[in-house]
Design a protein around this motif. Structure first.
Motif, PDB file in Angstrom:
ATOM      1  N   UNK A 152      30.143  42.890  45.175  1.00 48.92           N
ATOM      2  CA  UNK A 152      31.040  42.134  44.306  1.00 48.92           C
ATOM      3  C   UNK A 152      31.053  40.660  44.701  1.00 48.92           C
ATOM      4  N   UNK A 153      30.966  39.795  43.699  1.00 45.37           N
ATOM      5  CA  UNK A 153      31.186  38.363  43.894  1.00 45.37           C
ATOM      6  C   UNK A 153      32.532  38.007  43.262  1.00 45.37           C
ATOM      7  N   UNK A 154      33.363  37.280  44.003  1.00 49.61           N
ATOM      8  CA  UNK A 154      34.688  36.899  43.509  1.00 49.61           C
ATOM      9  C   UNK A 154      34.942  35.442  43.868  1.00 49.61           C
ATOM     10  N   UNK A 155      35.891  34.797  43.174  1.00 52.95           N
ATOM     11  CA  UNK A 155      36.257  33.433  43.560  1.00 52.95           C
ATOM     12  C   UNK A 155      36.863  33.411  44.961  1.00 52.95           C
ATOM     13  N   UNK A 156      36.609  32.348  45.686  1.00 52.83           N
ATOM     14  CA  UNK A 156      37.244  32.196  46.990  1.00 52.83           C
ATOM     15  C   UNK A 156      38.758  32.153  46.808  1.00 52.83           C
ATOM     16  N   UNK A 157      39.454  32.854  47.672  1.00 57.41           N
ATOM     17  CA  UNK A 157      40.896  32.956  47.566  1.00 57.41           C
ATOM     18  C   UNK A 157      41.360  34.140  46.749  1.00 57.41           C
ATOM     19  N   UNK A 158      40.408  34.871  46.132  1.00 59.15           N
ATOM     20  CA  UNK A 158      40.779  36.053  45.365  1.00 59.15           C
ATOM     21  C   UNK A 158      41.320  37.133  46.297  1.00 59.15           C
ATOM     22  N   UNK A 159      42.318  37.904  45.845  1.00 59.68           N
ATOM     23  CA  UNK A 159      42.829  39.004  46.671  1.00 59.68           C
ATOM     24  C   UNK A 159      41.892  40.206  46.698  1.00 59.68           C
ATOM     25  N   UNK A 160      40.857  40.205  45.885  1.00 55.22           N
ATOM     26  CA  UNK A 160      39.916  41.329  45.817  1.00 55.22           C
ATOM     27  C   UNK A 160      39.041  41.341  47.062  1.00 55.22           C
ATOM     28  N   UNK A 161      39.074  42.462  47.776  1.00 53.33           N
ATOM     29  CA  UNK A 161      38.266  42.615  48.984  1.00 53.33           C
ATOM     30  C   UNK A 161      37.347  43.836  48.906  1.00 53.33           C
ATOM     31  N   UNK A 216      35.681  39.668  38.787  1.00 56.76           N
ATOM     32  CA  UNK A 216      34.593  39.869  39.743  1.00 56.76           C
ATOM     33  C   UNK A 216      33.285  40.054  38.983  1.00 56.76           C
ATOM     34  N   UNK A 217      32.185  39.772  39.658  1.00 51.94           N
ATOM     35  CA  UNK A 217      30.843  39.983  39.126  1.00 51.94           C
ATOM     36  C   UNK A 217      30.179  41.011  40.037  1.00 51.94           C
ATOM     37  N   UNK A 218      29.804  42.157  39.479  1.00 50.48           N
ATOM     38  CA  UNK A 218      29.114  43.195  40.247  1.00 50.48           C
ATOM     39  C   UNK A 218      27.620  43.071  40.007  1.00 50.48           C
ATOM     40  N   UNK A 219      26.870  42.853  41.075  1.00 53.31           N
ATOM     41  CA  UNK A 219      25.421  42.706  40.950  1.00 53.31           C
ATOM     42  C   UNK A 219      24.731  43.067  42.241  1.00 53.31           C
ATOM     43  N   UNK A 220      23.409  43.124  42.194  1.00 56.02           N
ATOM     44  CA  UNK A 220      22.639  43.383  43.408  1.00 56.02           C
ATOM     45  C   UNK A 220      22.889  42.256  44.403  1.00 56.02           C
ATOM     46  N   UNK A 221      23.147  42.624  45.637  1.00 52.98           N
ATOM     47  CA  UNK A 221      23.565  41.640  46.633  1.00 52.98           C
ATOM     48  C   UNK A 221      22.609  40.464  46.746  1.00 52.98           C
ATOM     49  N   UNK A 222      21.301  40.728  46.717  1.00 55.39           N
ATOM     50  CA  UNK A 222      20.333  39.657  46.902  1.00 55.39           C
ATOM     51  C   UNK A 222      20.392  38.661  45.752  1.00 55.39           C
ATOM     52  N   UNK A 223      20.652  39.145  44.526  1.00 54.42           N
ATOM     53  CA  UNK A 223      20.767  38.235  43.389  1.00 54.42           C
ATOM     54  C   UNK A 223      22.040  37.411  43.473  1.00 54.42           C
TER      55      UNK A 223
END
Length: 318
Positions: A152-161, A216-223
């Motif tokens: 998962x990619x999220x904005x910095x400061x997001x509560x999503x962990x 959040x953006x769910x994608x392959x980690x390397x991408x």
């Protein structure tokens, strides 16, 4: 790509990773054994090789934003790790058919790449496509060239962990990918009630996240790491959580074409045995890229194990 990630469920994720590596290694060896007979030994050329000999071309389907696997450089030319592997396959096909082959380029997306292969629009799909059992029912793949995983990619400061923090939230992923499948499985299993946006391609998914259209953006980690390094907006985001899936990549081509399959398998095997695959990996994942980025991602233990599992058959009889 980090090799010490733990999948969903802790120990179960680690065992799942080991299972995917063992499965891919078995599939790799089986594919190499099946591809040992050359097209010339099998008789007259057929399928893709016949078409290539007659036309003098092979068509490569490329992705526009799958950095560093397949993307456009500053001149709009397809480049990347997968592209280099496909060039080696084209060279091997040229040797097999006995004439020089040129490359025709055709852009593909996550949604249309499978149709492009099965319909004959492209001969090789050279991007960041996961090789799995379901897809092998419809298309063929080269030996594994990379092992990725959904994060998962999220904005910095997001509560999503982690994925458990996504309940009732909107997540964007690229349509037609295993990332969407992973989200849908997790949503059903844990009652997350996710709203999944299916973007046209990876760059579009990242744009949705940048505009605030998803949590959040769910994608392959390397991408995802590629976007952090290559985008001016990358510093506003971070990658969090455990792997939500493990995904072995391969070069995709049409099913039911044993002559061409033998050429694809042989080309990738020879790159692995000679060390060229390792050098190509370092060029695209460790060194500075043509577009100026440096990913700095060492080869994962899983991929290193797969490459070392390729047998050196150079001393075996023809």
């Amino acid at each position: 790509m980090r090799s010490n990630g733990v999948g969903v469920g802790g120990g179960r994720g680690s065992r799942g990773c080991r299972r995917i590596v063992m499965w891919a290694a078995v599939a790799l060896c089986a594919a190499l054994a099946a591809g040992a007979v050359s097209a010339q030994q099998a008789g007259e050329l057929a399928g893709t090789l016949k078409k290539a000999k007659e036309s003098g071309t092979l068509t490569i389907g490329y992705r526009e934003s799958s950095l560093p696997f397949s993307y456009l450089d500053r001149l709009g030319k397809p480049v990347g790790y997968s592209i280099d592997i496909c060039r080696a396959i084209v060279d091997a096909a040229a040797a097999e058919v006995g004439r020089e082959l040129s490359i025709q380029w055709a852009p593909v997306t996550s949604d249309n790449r499978f149709d492009a292969v099965t319909s004959g629009k492209v001969d090789l799909e050279c991007g960041s496509t996961t090789r799995n059992v379901e897809r092998l029912k419809h298309v063929s793949f080269s030996p594994v060239i990379f092992v990725a995983g959904t994060k998962l990619m999220v904005p910095k400061g997001s509560p999503i962990r982690s994925f458990k923090d996504l309940k009732g939230k909107t997540v964007v992923a690229t349509g037609g990918t295993t990332n969407v499948e992973a989200l849908e499985r997790l949503s059903a299993r844990f009652g997350l009630q996710l709203n999944v946006i299916k973007a046209r391609d990876h760059a579009d998914a990242f744009q949705v996240l940048q505009r605030g259209g998803a949590h959040a953006y769910a994608g392959d980690d390397v991408l995802l790491y590629g976007f952090l390094r290559s985008s001016a907006a990358g510093g506003r985001f971070q990658i969090v959580g455990d792997f939500l899936s493990y995904d072995p990549y391969g070069i995709m081509f049409r099913k039911g074409d044993p002559q061409f399959a033998a050429v694809v398998d042989k080309a990738v095997r020879e790159m692995a045995v000679s060390g060229e695959l390792d050098r190509t990996y370092k060029q695209w994942f460790m060194n500075k890229l043509p577009t100026g980025e440096r990913l700095g991602l060492p080869m994962s233990a899983q991929l290193d194990e797969l490459i070392r599992a390729v047998p050196d058959q150079s001393d075996q009889p023809d």
